[in-house]
Design a protein around this motif. Structure first.
Motif, mmCIF file in Angstrom:
data_model
loop_
_atom_site.group_PDB
_atom_site.id
_atom_site.type_symbol
_atom_site.label_atom_id
_atom_site.label_comp_id
_atom_site.label_asym_id
_atom_site.label_seq_id
_atom_site.Cartn_x
_atom_site.Cartn_y
_atom_site.Cartn_z
ATOM 1 N N THR A 1 20.484 24.259 33.903
ATOM 2 C CA THR A 1 21.645 24.390 34.897
ATOM 3 C C THR A 1 21.381 25.761 35.433
ATOM 4 N N GLU A 2 21.215 26.070 36.694
ATOM 5 C CA GLU A 2 21.192 27.569 37.173
ATOM 6 C C GLU A 2 22.543 28.210 37.517
ATOM 7 N N GLY A 3 22.598 29.470 37.272
ATOM 8 C CA GLY A 3 23.869 30.084 37.596
ATOM 9 C C GLY A 3 24.918 29.946 36.518
ATOM 10 N N ASN A 4 26.055 30.062 36.795
ATOM 11 C CA ASN A 4 27.090 30.104 35.538
ATOM 12 C C ASN A 4 27.478 28.622 35.225
ATOM 13 N N ASP B 1 22.393 35.368 26.904
ATOM 14 C CA ASP B 1 22.209 34.613 28.210
ATOM 15 C C ASP B 1 23.508 33.587 28.264
ATOM 16 N N ARG C 1 26.671 33.713 31.297
ATOM 17 C CA ARG C 1 26.746 32.546 32.293
ATOM 18 C C ARG C 1 28.189 32.038 31.822
#
Length: 345
Positions: A219-222, A263, A267
C-alpha cells in the motif's frame, strides 16, 4: 517448377537468429514481465493447497546463453495484505534477503534444431540463491520458439524446494505460530517465462537492483489503523532485534529490521506505539525489568534518531512477567527475550 517455398524453407528464412549455432541469442533477450509468472504452492493443515506468485521478476539471457532471473521477494503476492507481510517479515526475512536469483546457461548446440521442432524439452541445471544459501539444482523445461524474436521457457513439472535446504525452517515455524496452522516443509515452484530479443544494436539492460521498500506490492502512503496493528503484531514475532549479551546495546544485525520498523511507524503517523521489552527468567526479576526497559529504550532511541518523535513512543520494560513459552529450555528462553510493538493510541 516450385513457385512457393517449403515450410522448412520458410522457417529458415524467418528464423535467422537460430540458424547460427554460435549465436542463437544474438543481441540478448529480455523477460516480458507481463507474459511471465513464477508461482509456488504450499500446503497447510496437511491438505489445503495455496498457490501464490511474485509480482516483480527481472530476467535476461545474454548473447552467450547465460540466463539470470531476479525475484523480488517483497513482491510475494498471496492476495491478502497481512499474509503478504507475514511472508516478507517472518518467512523470507526480506529485510535481510530481499531477492532470490536463478542462474542457468542455455547451450546453443542443444537448441540447434529448435527452428524445425518449434518446441523442445531440455534438462537445465541451474543455481538458486535464496535466503543466503546457494544450491545447485536441475529441472526439465520446455523451450518454445514463438518467433525469431520471442521464446517461452516453462517447467515441465513443478520443482520441489525443501525449506530446510535454504535455512527457512525457522521462518516456517514463525509462520505456523502467527497463523495458527501447520505448514508442510516443502514448496512446489512453477515457472512460465517469455523472453523477447533485445532490439539489434541495443545493449542488453543490466538487472535492476531490487530495493525492498519500492519493489513490494505494498500500500502506498499511510496505512489505516488495521494495517498498522497487523504489521506491528507481525514485526513483534520476527525475533530479529538483538542485543549484546546481558546488555542493551543494539547488535548491528538488527539494523535492517529496525529500518523496516521505522518505515512502518512513519506510515502510521497518528498512532502512539508501545515498545515493550521482555526477558527470560534467568537472573533477578528486578534486574530483568531494568534490562528489558533499557533494551526497549535503545529501540526507541534508534527510531527517534531517524525522525520519529518521542511523543509517539511509549517505552515499557516487562522483564520476565509475560513469557510466550515456559522458560525451561534454551530455545524457549530465546523466544521470551524479545521486543514487541503495540498500538496504544
Amino acid at each position: 517448377m516450385r513457385l512457393f517455398p517449403s515450410l522448412s524453407a520458410l522457417l529458415l528464412m524467418c528464423l535467422p537468429g537460430f540458424l547460427s549455432a554460435q549465436s542463437p541469442f544474438e543481441n540478448g533477450w529480455q523477460l516480458d514481465q507481463v507474459a511471465s509468472n513464477i508461482t509456488y504452492m504450499s500446503i497447510k493443515k496437511g491438505h489445503i493447497a495455496e498457490t501464490n506468485s511474485f509480482a516483480t521478476v527481472n530476467g535476461q539471457i545474454s548473447e552467450d546463453g547465460t540466463a539470470v532471473l531476479t525475484i523480488a521477494l517483497d513482491s510475494v503476492d498471496t492476495a491478502v495484505d497481512l499474509r503478504n507481510v507475514r511472508m516478507r517479515f517472518l518467512f523470507f526475512e526480506t529485510f535481510l534477503h530481499p531477492q532470490a536469483v536463478i542462474t542457468t546457461h542455455l547451450d546453443a548446440a542443444d537448441l540447434a534444431d529448435l527452428p524445425n521442432l518449434r518446441r523442445k524439452e531440455v534438462t537445465l541445471p541451474f543455481s538458486l540463491s535464496l535466503h543466503g544459501v546457494k544450491a545447485e539444482l536441475s529441472a526439465p523445461v520446455i523451450i518454445s520458439l514463438i518467433s525469431n524474436d520471442r521464446i517461452n521457457v516453462a517447467t515441465v513439472k513443478p520443482i520441489p524446494i525443501l525449506m530446510k535446504d535454504f535455512g527457512l525452517e525457522a521462518g516456517r515455524a514463525k509462520l505456523e505460530e502467527a497463523a495458527g496452522v501447520t505448514i508442510t516443509p516443502l514448496a512446489i515452484v512453477s515457472l512460465n517465462l517469455t523472453f523477447d530479443r533485445t532490439t539489434p544494436g541495443t545493449a542488453l539492460p543490466q538487472p535492476t537492483p531490487v530495493v525492498a521498500a519500492s519493489a513490494a506490492l505494498e500500500t502506498e502512503g499511510n496505512f489505516d489503523r488495521a494495517a498498522c496493528v497487523g504489521r506491528f503484531e507481525i514485526l513483534s514475532k520476527t525475533g530479529s532485534i538483538n542485543f549484546a549479551p546481558a546488555g542493551s546495546r543494539l547488535d548491528p544485525s538488527s539494523t535492517a529490521l529496525l529500518d523496516t520498523l521505522y518505515d512502518v511507524v512513519s506510515r502510521c503517523p497518528d498512532l502512539v506505539i508501545e515498545i515493550g521489552g521482555h526477558t527470560d527468567s534467568l537472573g533477578k526479576a528486578s534486574q530483568n525489568v531494568r534490562l528489558s526497559e533499557r533494551r526497549a529504550d535503545a529501540v526507541s532511541e534508534y527510531l527517534h534518531e531517524k525522525g520519529i518523535p518521542e511523543t509517539r513512543m511509549k517505552v515499557t520494560g516487562y522483564g520476565e512477567t509475560q513469557p510466550l513459552v515456559p522458560n525451561n529450555t534454551a530455545q524457549n528462553r530465546a523466544k521470551n527475550r524479545r521486543i514487541e510493538f503495540l498500538v496504544v493510541n
